[in-house]
Scaffold this active site. Structure first.
Site, PDB file in Angstrom:
ATOM      1  N   TYR A  29       0.853  -1.199   0.000  1.00  0.00           N
ATOM      2  CA  TYR A  29       0.000   0.000   0.000  1.00  0.00           C
ATOM      3  C   TYR A  29       0.889   1.250   0.000  1.00  0.00           C
ATOM      4  O   TYR A  29       1.760   1.389   0.876  1.00  0.00           O
ATOM      5  CB  TYR A  29      -0.923  -0.017   1.223  1.00  0.00           C
ATOM      6  CG  TYR A  29      -1.659   1.275   1.396  1.00  0.00           C
ATOM      7  CD1 TYR A  29      -2.685   1.638   0.520  1.00  0.00           C
ATOM      8  CD2 TYR A  29      -1.314   2.167   2.402  1.00  0.00           C
ATOM      9  CE1 TYR A  29      -3.346   2.843   0.662  1.00  0.00           C
ATOM     10  CE2 TYR A  29      -1.974   3.371   2.550  1.00  0.00           C
ATOM     11  CZ  TYR A  29      -2.989   3.711   1.677  1.00  0.00           C
ATOM     12  OH  TYR A  29      -3.631   4.914   1.809  1.00  0.00           O
ATOM     13  N   ASP A  67      -1.361  -7.279   6.252  1.00  0.00           N
ATOM     14  CA  ASP A  67      -2.375  -6.247   6.018  1.00  0.00           C
ATOM     15  C   ASP A  67      -3.580  -6.959   5.390  1.00  0.00           C
ATOM     16  O   ASP A  67      -3.528  -7.377   4.237  1.00  0.00           O
ATOM     17  CB  ASP A  67      -1.794  -5.171   5.083  1.00  0.00           C
ATOM     18  CG  ASP A  67      -2.751  -4.009   4.846  1.00  0.00           C
ATOM     19  OD1 ASP A  67      -3.969  -4.183   5.037  1.00  0.00           O
ATOM     20  OD2 ASP A  67      -2.271  -2.924   4.442  1.00  0.00           O
TER      21      ASP A  67
HETATM   22  C1  LIG Z   1      -6.275   2.429   3.086  1.00  0.00           C
HETATM   23  C2  LIG Z   1      -5.258   1.383   3.305  1.00  0.00           C
HETATM   24  C3  LIG Z   1      -4.253   1.540   4.269  1.00  0.00           C
HETATM   25  C4  LIG Z   1      -4.073   2.808   5.082  1.00  0.00           C
HETATM   26  O1  LIG Z   1      -5.161   3.070   5.915  1.00  0.00           O
HETATM   27  P1  LIG Z   1      -5.656   4.550   6.298  1.00  0.00           P
HETATM   28  O2  LIG Z   1      -6.858   4.269   7.127  1.00  0.00           O
HETATM   29  O3  LIG Z   1      -5.911   5.289   5.027  1.00  0.00           O
HETATM   30  O4  LIG Z   1      -4.551   5.180   7.073  1.00  0.00           O
HETATM   31  C5  LIG Z   1      -3.357   0.486   4.448  1.00  0.00           C
HETATM   32  N1  LIG Z   1      -3.432  -0.634   3.712  1.00  0.00           N
HETATM   33  C6  LIG Z   1      -4.387  -0.811   2.780  1.00  0.00           C
HETATM   34  C7  LIG Z   1      -4.413  -2.067   1.998  1.00  0.00           C
HETATM   35  C8  LIG Z   1      -5.332   0.190   2.538  1.00  0.00           C
HETATM   36  O5  LIG Z   1      -6.240   0.024   1.587  1.00  0.00           O
END
Ligand SMILES: *Cc1c(COP(=O)(O)O)cnc(C)c1O
Length: 371
Positions: free
Chosen positions: A99, A170
């Site tokens: 990301y 993630d």
């Molecule tokens: C949006 C996103 C993030 C970051 O999150 P925020 O809430 O925007 O700080 C991290 N990883 C993935 C896969 C995302 O889609």
């Protein structure tokens, strides 16, 4: 209990004083001591803990089948807590399509403090070749953004375990409804709760869920409390409220995404559809093995290049041109534009967060835009 039941009950505490069925929002920043100096429910000061955050962390823990969870004010804050918990000099291996916000965080805020390599992490030979004596963390993101690449979680965990390396995944794109990384051996799951958990494109949040309450987790809890990137009681309340419908919303997103992917795949103007639920996806077999269902995001590439991508995106009526994902409304974006000049994303690629509108309406809109 099953996710539908957990989602509704695990984050709610009925109020003993008023009989309120839904847990009240506690806005107070501070809590009174009893005469003997102790606290009524262990709450002292809201940065350390707050009843609404405790409830949110409880439902997150149970949904991911973990030992504990920590809620943050954004997904990036959750990621940052992981990086800040590491010893300076630790080497991190992360995907080359990590990301972009977190990749930029590492590059811009942790250069000189941590070491990192961004690699084709779905290739175990490449992964093995990058492990160093000081490698302490492998960061996974599967399905990845925006190419929907699938990494074999179990394979990576097996490599990491042999060398005492921690693994964080993630899980934002999948949600615990589509994928349970802790059950596959991952140490910590990370979420941007801004996406499917919030589900309505109106709040920001992040979370970490741990398989074990070990020393590393205590350190992360310290970063949460002392760093202070915590969500407000209001945000915690709204998240708990949204999570009640998460399993049903995700089911709808997945169903629509699968149908839209199948439709796009047979359109003559479409070069390629990237969706792990399609048998044509290069890692469909791995996705089938490790995912419960395939998520609500897909990308597709148009034959006419960047100009055609722009033409199509501007002709759509129901799909809003905006970044982010996981809300009830369908969003579409020209991903290369969002990621900036150093992007590796193809310029003819459009990423879709498939919403909960009726699939017939979504397909009709895409049809008229492609025509
Ligand atoms: C949006 C996103 C993030 C970051 O999150 P925020 O809430 O925007 O700080 C991290 N990883 C993935 C896969 C995302 O889609």
């Amino acid at each position: 209990m099953k996710p539908e039941t957990i989602a509704i009950h695990a984050g709610n505490q009925k109020d003993d004083i008023t009989g309120a069925v839904i847990q009240p929002i506690v806005l107070s920043t501070t809590f009174e001591r009893k005469e003997d100096g102790s606290y009524h429910e262990g709450y002292i000061y809201s940065r350390s803990a707050n009843p609404n955050r405790t409830s949110l962390e409880k439902v997150l823990t149970q949904l991911e089948n973990g030992a504990d969870a920590a809620a943050f004010s954004s997904g990036n804050a959750a990621g940052m807590a992981v990086f800040q918990s590491l010893q300076p000099g630790t080497h991190i291996i992360a995907p080359d399509d990590m990301y972009h916000g977190l990749r930029n965080q590492l590059k811009n805020l942790f250069a000189g403090i941590l070491e990192f390599d961004f690699i084709a992490i779905d290739n175990t030979d490449v992964l093995n070749a990058h492990i160093k004596p000081n490698t302490g963390l492998i960061w996974l993101e599967t399905p990845s953004n925006p190419l929907l690449k699938i990494t074999d979680i179990k394979k990576v965990v097996a490599i990491a375990r042999q060398q005492n390396i921690k693994v964080v995944c993630d899980n934002t794109f999948a949600t615990p409804i589509c994928q349970q990384p802790l059950a596959l051996g991952v140490d910590i799951v990370m979420h941007s709760t801004t996406k499917y958990f919030g589900g309505h494109s109106d709040l920001m949040g992040g979370a970490l869920i741990a398989a074990e309450k070990n020393d590393w987790w205590q350190k992360i809890r310290q970063v949460q409390e002392l760093g202070g990137a915590i969500p407000s009681p209001m945000d915690c309340y709204y998240l708990v409220r949204s999570i009640k419908t998460l399993p049903y919303r995700v089911r709808g997103h997945v169903q629509n995404a699968q149908l839209l992917a199948a439709f796009l795949q047979v359109q003559p103007s479409v070069e390629q559809v990237l969706y792990p639920g399609l048998p044509s996806h290069p890692n469909h077999a791995v996705a089938k093995e490790q995912m419960l269902s395939f998520g609500g995001v897909l990308s597709f590439c148009l034959k006419g290049g960047k100009e055609e991508a722009n033409r199509v995106i501007n002709k759509l009526q129901l799909f809003t041109r905006a970044t982010s994902l996981g809300g009830v409304e369908s969003l579409i974006e020209h991903r290369a534009m969002v990621e900036g000049p150093d992007t590796k994303t193809p310029f003819n690629l459009l990423r879709v967060s498939v919403g909960l509108e009726h699939i017939d309406d979504l397909i009709a809109d895409i049809k008229q835009a492609l025509a």
